[in-house]
Design an enzyme around this catalytic site. Structure first.
Site, short mmCIF file in Angstrom:
data_model
loop_
_atom_site.label_atom_id
_atom_site.label_comp_id
_atom_site.label_asym_id
_atom_site.label_seq_id
_atom_site.Cartn_x
_atom_site.Cartn_y
_atom_site.Cartn_z
N ASN A 183 53.72 11.71 5.20
CA ASN A 183 52.12 12.12 5.76
C ASN A 183 51.71 10.32 5.76
OD1 ASN A 183 51.75 14.71 5.62
ND2 ASN A 183 52.66 14.68 3.55
N GLU A 184 51.64 10.12 6.95
CA GLU A 184 51.10 8.69 7.18
C GLU A 184 49.56 8.77 7.55
OE1 GLU A 184 53.17 6.30 7.07
OE2 GLU A 184 55.19 7.12 7.59
#
Length: 663
Positions: A183-184
């Site tokens: 999850n950037e």
């Protein structure tokens, strides 16, 4: 033999009550800035045991209830020691994983058929292939599916989690940009499993597995933030000072999409489990006077005064009683009697860290100098993890030691071959082939054949391919030649240049072998031969690929063995740690600071540029796009400016060192 002594390096002697409060009231006071429950351990081994204990309890409790234990597992480097401990407990203590169901939190997309570099394969290599888990209990996103089927696969993945009753434990590392799973930054709290573009910072971290940025797939299929938050218990881990900044932002900062890990603040049973180095920027560790009464020693007083100078934008000697009182430092006024007395003490302390004689000034009073005057000259060993770290990190100090008559040895610990571009090999082979044709009559057929083979290999080389042994040898020779040239430029005798070629490095990939006794013994033999009075090692452990840490671990392990053996030479030896390639020491931690004039800084730059293969292009720059000579100059100038801002002497640039204290 101790292979991880770098994990024991703590720059400040942190009072145990700050990281291990005895009561709930004490914890409440100390952690008032922390928004996630955070457990700090003096050593990473203690933290690993803490997490492994929790996972073992959960597995056994579920087994007693005849229920499965559902684990969501990441594959970051920080999780590897936890997996090693769980494997050890399975093999030697009978911990069974028969009732465990594992969900891999992300995998790369797209994956070529038969790809061996997958997140799931990494999880198998580190844990799953070494325990008694049922293969049918392992679930993972599939990066080989067609893109149009990803959404359907993600929905099925979520359904499988719910089918087994939801996640019991999510075990995660944290990336340098605050990513959890994949999850950037920009991920939202409501996100579920999905396809996501890999951030540039994460791509750099993934080069450890892929051998460079180019082979890293552009996307990942990741478990979403809301899926992670659905777990009943969450553990987030980090080790080392290179994660201190992001841990502080995650634990003490606001919830923000820019730092996905900050969403863990919304979970009611998340535990951040870290070592002291990773906790170094948390308020209770770095600014304990803001949360508790302190036991003031010189180091803590220095930290507080430097902080106060930065906060008030004043040099040390201009701080007033009002400045101390207004910023929570009235205890120092009570201790020293006045701001003036405290100011003078810290001013003198920092002034005494500055020296133009890094090997000690002979025939002079060394009472207030960081290095002793005798013996003179000193035998000095400078350990350089890669063939240019010596000049990047302490090129000015190195040159001074030589100029001042010390017996300086440079020990290059690894070949540095993977950082050489293929074009350099081609250029080198063109020269060698031409030389062969001009000066070897009809030519040496061995060289002709090698030239043909290497040319063909490079022409057909694909992303991720490991270089042949000949290509790696040539790349190592290129870096050796550059290192020798830089040493000659600095006046280091050729017989004082040592290439150790530590075995752990020779994997042909960015990800190296484990450091072993073989590596340590190579270093130990060199120390036994030279019997140095001074040792310089890399304290720059934020190198994203871990080579610096392993190299310094090898040196410290060798020193530790010599100490256990009662080596006489160690009694008159000091060990200094340098930085420069990846970070710099904080002023409060500096114990020796060597100034440089503009001419000396230019000499240092020229020495760095002797490493021609790295001068205009270096493949592993990390998150910092500046070339290494630019970083070195900027950091050295920044250190000098900090001393200037504190009201101390003003220099063009300064190199900083911290002494390594053996227990």
């Amino acid at each position: 033999m101790h292979y991880n002594l770098t994990s024991h390096i703590v720059l400040n002697k942190v009072s145990e009550n700050l990281y291990h409060p005895k009561t709930a009231v004490e914890r409440s006071e100390l952690t008032r800035f922390e928004k996630i429950h955070t457990d700090i351990f003096p050593k990473s081994e203690d933290a690993v045991d803490n997490i492994a204990d929790a996972i073992e309890r959960e597995i056994k409790d579920k087994a007693q209830e005849n229920k499965p234990c559902i684990l969501a597992l990441g594959t970051g480097q920080s999780l590897t020691p936890i997996y090693e401990e769980l494997v050890r407990r399975h093999q030697y203590q009978g911990l069974s994983f028969r009732n465990v169901i594992v969900f891999n939190v992300y995998d790369y997309f797209p994956q070529k058929q038969g790809s061996v570099i997958t997140s799931l394969q990494q999880l198998r290599d580190r844990l799953l292939d070494h325990i008694d888990i049922n293969p049918e209990h392992i679930f993972s996103p599939d990066g080989s599916v067609a893109q149009e089927n990803i959404q359907k696969q993600c929905a099925l993945y979520e359904q499988q989690i719910q089918k087994f009753g939801g996640l019991d434990i999510a075990l995660l590392g944290i990336g340098r940009c605050g990513n959890i799973a994949a999850n950037e930054p920009g991920s939202v709290i409501t996100s579920t499993s999905r396809l996501i573009l890999i951030d540039s910072v994460s791509r750099e971290e993934m080069t450890m597995s892929f051998g460079g940025q180019e082979p890293v797939p552009p996307c990942s299929i990741t478990m979403g933030i809301s899926t992670i938050l659905s777990a009943r218990h969450i553990f987030l881990t980090a080790w080392g000072d290179d994660k201190a900044d992001i841990i502080q932002k995650t634990v003490e900062g606001p919830i923000t999409e820019d730092i996905p890990a900050s969403f863990l603040q919304a979970h009611n049973d998340t535990h951040v489990v870290i070592d002291l180095a990773a906790a170094a920027k948390l308020t209770r560790i770095v600014h304990p006077w803001l949360v508790s009464s302190c036991k003031w020693d010189d180091k803590l007083t220095c930290a507080a005064v430097v902080w106060l100078c930065e906060k008030t934008q004043k040099p040390i000697l201009k701080l007033t009683n009002k400045d101390y009182n207004s910023n929570g430092l009235s205890e120092l006024l009570a201790l020293y009697g006045s701001a003036y007395n405290c100011n003078i003490r810290i001013f003198n302390h920092l002034q005494h860290t500055i020296t133009g004689w890094p090997g000690g000034k002979p025939n002079d009073d060394d009472t207030y100098r960081p290095e002793r005057a005798t013996p003179f000259p000193k035998r000095v060993v400078i350990f350089s993890p890669h063939p240019d770290d010596d000049v990047i990190s302490m090129g000015g100090t190195l040159h001074r030691l030589v100029e001042q008559g010390h017996d300086v040895h440079i020990a290059y610990e690894t070949s540095g071959d993977i950082a050489v571009n293929d074009e350099e090999v081609t250029r080198f082979m063109h020269f060698l082939n031409g030389f062969n044709q001009l000066f070897m009559n009809a030519g040496d057929q061995v060289i002709v054949n090698m030239y043909h083979d290497i040319k063909q290999f490079l022409a057909n080389k694909r992303e991720g391919d490991i270089d042949t042994q000949d290509v790696r040898t040539i790349k190592g020779l290129i870096r050796r030649g550059e290192a020798r040239t830089a040493c000659t430029y600095n006046g280091v005798h050729s017989d004082h240049v040592h290439f150790l070629d530590l075995p752990f490095y020779e994997s042909g990939r960015v990800e190296k072998y484990p450091m072993t006794e073989r590596d340590v013994n190579i270093v130990r033999r060199l120390l036994q031969d030279i019997k140095p009075h001074q040792i310089f090692v890399a304290g720059d452990l934020a190198d994203p690929h871990g080579t610096h840490r392993k190299c310094t671990d090898a040196v410290l392990a060798a020193i530790d063995l010599e100490q256990q053996a009662g080596a006489e030479w160690l009694r008159d030896c000091r060990v200094w740690m340098y930085r420069g390639a990846w970070a710099e020491w904080d002023v409060k931690d500096i114990e020796m600071c060597v100034p440089m004039s503009p001419e000396q800084l230019r000499h240092k730059r020229n020495a760095i540029l002797k490493h021609a293969s790295q001068a205009d292009f270096a493949p592993f720059l990390g998150n910092d796009e500046r070339l290494f000579w630019q970083r070195a100059e900027d950091r050295n100038r920044a250190t000098a400016k900090k001393y200037d801002d504190l009201g101390l002497a003003c220099y063009e640039a300064m190199e900083a060192f911290v002494e390594y204290k053996r227990d």
